[in-house]
Design an enzyme around this catalytic site. Structure first.
Site, PDB file in Angstrom:
ATOM      1  N   TYR A 101       2.080  -2.297   7.315  1.00 28.23           N
ATOM      2  CA  TYR A 101       1.890  -2.506   5.683  1.00 28.23           C
ATOM      3  C   TYR A 101       0.254  -1.463   5.064  1.00 28.23           C
ATOM      4  CZ  TYR A 101       0.030  -4.782   1.789  1.00 28.23           C
ATOM      5  OH  TYR A 101      -0.265  -5.165   0.201  1.00 28.23           O
ATOM      6  N   GLU A 189       2.358  -0.163  -3.225  1.00 25.79           N
ATOM      7  CA  GLU A 189       2.222  -0.975  -2.079  1.00 25.79           C
ATOM      8  C   GLU A 189       3.836   0.151  -0.980  1.00 25.79           C
ATOM      9  OE1 GLU A 189       1.967  -5.438  -1.026  1.00 25.79           O
ATOM     10  OE2 GLU A 189       4.477  -4.971  -1.658  1.00 25.79           O
TER      11      GLU A 189
END
Ligand code: GDP
Ligand code: MN
Length: 381
Positions: A101, A189
């Protein structure tokens, strides 16, 4: 403003972040054609402004063009978190050795961008933060200096011990930070960033939110707005410069100025009511804004009364009154309207409204709010 994954990937690609190839389609036939062109297995991905598409059945692998067509058929019928799927991205399916992530958000309290990285990718970061907070590394960086080499390396080695992979992750981190600052994003992101069995680092998913207040600096990004994702109400409000946010209550509010709109909503709550919306018609005196405001608000079946609270400064009360008369002439309004008009040209405004039936005038905010709640059927139990 949100943009789609395929658009975010183009932005990332332009900044040198490795992303898979892919094309967008709106029909199962197009999907089959793209899959044939790409050759080999593909992934078909719903393009909606929502996370958790995988869990909702909006991300499917397909081994053949025929299978891709079938999967696309199902995905194009989905609604994910209330959003209908109208487009899909078709991309070569990649093999995954690991999912990480990477994300950047604006930390308003610190006044700095906050970069977050984790070795636990592919799942929602809120879940990692809750269940395994020690697996989430956070670091503020300076927007002018950018994410410096040593900062990027430290973060990358925290989530990947292998030197070759972590060097690539560090490079992606710096590019992500640069992208975030360059495009005035409020969020950027990559979840997941993947390591392939061949040792490549690739952004498998991409998410970007843009700061609306900076969009004027980025006409190319502003042009990415997808009209499919906007309701008619949202579009009408945006085009006329109205700030409209739908809420759950039954008192429709039409107010000029964001501060007064907030105060009005507070007062509705204070007297036991629930506002149906936030709506700021802004500071100018365009009667069309009032017409649009009434149209947007009365479309909501939950609305039982409309409360006008206008403090005339630059906005002139007579213009608002004329807009209201025009709106009532154009639109069938079945709910009572309470109006408080004070300030510039209030006398003229009241004069115009005297002729109109079905309106309740009020002198003060307290009185107007209480009347609106009463006419809406009292305070909800
Ligand atoms: P999200 O659920 O909306 O975040 O959509 P993602 O694009 O992140 O996809 C969800 C998950 O699907 C990923 O975490 C992967 O595990 C899986 N996935 C997506 N694309 C591929 C692919 O090309 N190959 C493989 N093997 N899995 C994929
Ligand atoms: Mn994802």
């Amino acid at each position: 403003m949100n943009i789609h994954e395929f658009q975010a990937k183009e932005v990332f690609r332009a900044h040198g972040i490795p992303v898979p190839d892919g094309r967008v389609a709106t029909t199962p036939e197009e999907v089959a054609t793209i899959a044939r062109d790409l050759g080999g297995p593909v992934v078909v991905k719903a393009q909606v402004h929502s996370g958790g598409r995988g869990k909702a059945g909006g991300v499917k692998l397909a081994a053949t063009p025929d299978e891709a067509r079938h999967k696309a058929e199902a995905i194009l019928k989905l609604e994910i978190q209330g959003l209908p799927v109208r487009k899909v991205l078709v991309a070569p399916a990649l093999d995954i050795a690991h999912e990480y992530y990477l994300g950047i958000v604006l930390d308003r309290a610190q006044g700095l961008p906050l970069i977050m990285v984790s070795r636990e990718g592919g799942i929602e970061i809120e879940q990692v933060a809750r269940e395994k907070p020690e697996a989430l590394f956070r670091h503020h960086f300076h927007p002018v200096l950018g994410l410096r080499e040593f900062e990027a390396r430290e973060l990358a080695t925290a989530i990947e011990p292998d030197a070759k992979a972590s060097r690539q992750i560090a490079a992606v981190l710096r590019k992500l930070a640069r992208t975030y600052v360059d495009i005035d994003a409020s969020l950027a992101e990559i979840n997941p960033l993947i390591l392939t069995p061949a040792g490549e680092i690739i952004a498998l998913d991409a998410k970007i939110n843009l700061d609306d207040n900076a969009l004027f600096r980025h006409p190319d990004l502003a042009a990415l707005r997808d009209p499919d994702t906007e309701t008619d109400e949202d579009r009408a409000a945006r085009e006329l410069g109205l700030s409209f946010i739908k809420l759950e209550g039954n008192i429709g509010c039409v107010v000029n100025g964001a501060g007064l709109a907030m105060a009005t909503m507070d007062l509705v709550k204070h007297f036991g009511g629930e506002p149906a919306n936030f709506l700021d018609i802004g500071g100018s005196s365009d009667p069309r804004k009032v017409v649009t405001a009434i149209r947007i608000i009365t479309k909501d079946p939950q609305v039982r009364a409309v409360l006008f609270n206008i403090f005339g400064g630059i906005t002139r009360c007579d213009d608002v009154a004329r807009g209201l008369v025009e709106a009532i002439g154009q639109i069938k309004v079945d709910v009572p309207i309470v109006i408080r008009l004070v300030g510039t040209n209030e006398k003229e405004g009241r004069e115009i409204l005297r002729e109109v039936s079905g309106l309740t005038a009020a002198e003060t905010m307290d009185e107007a709010v209480q009347k609106a709640i009463e006419l809406a059927g009292g305070t909800p139990s």
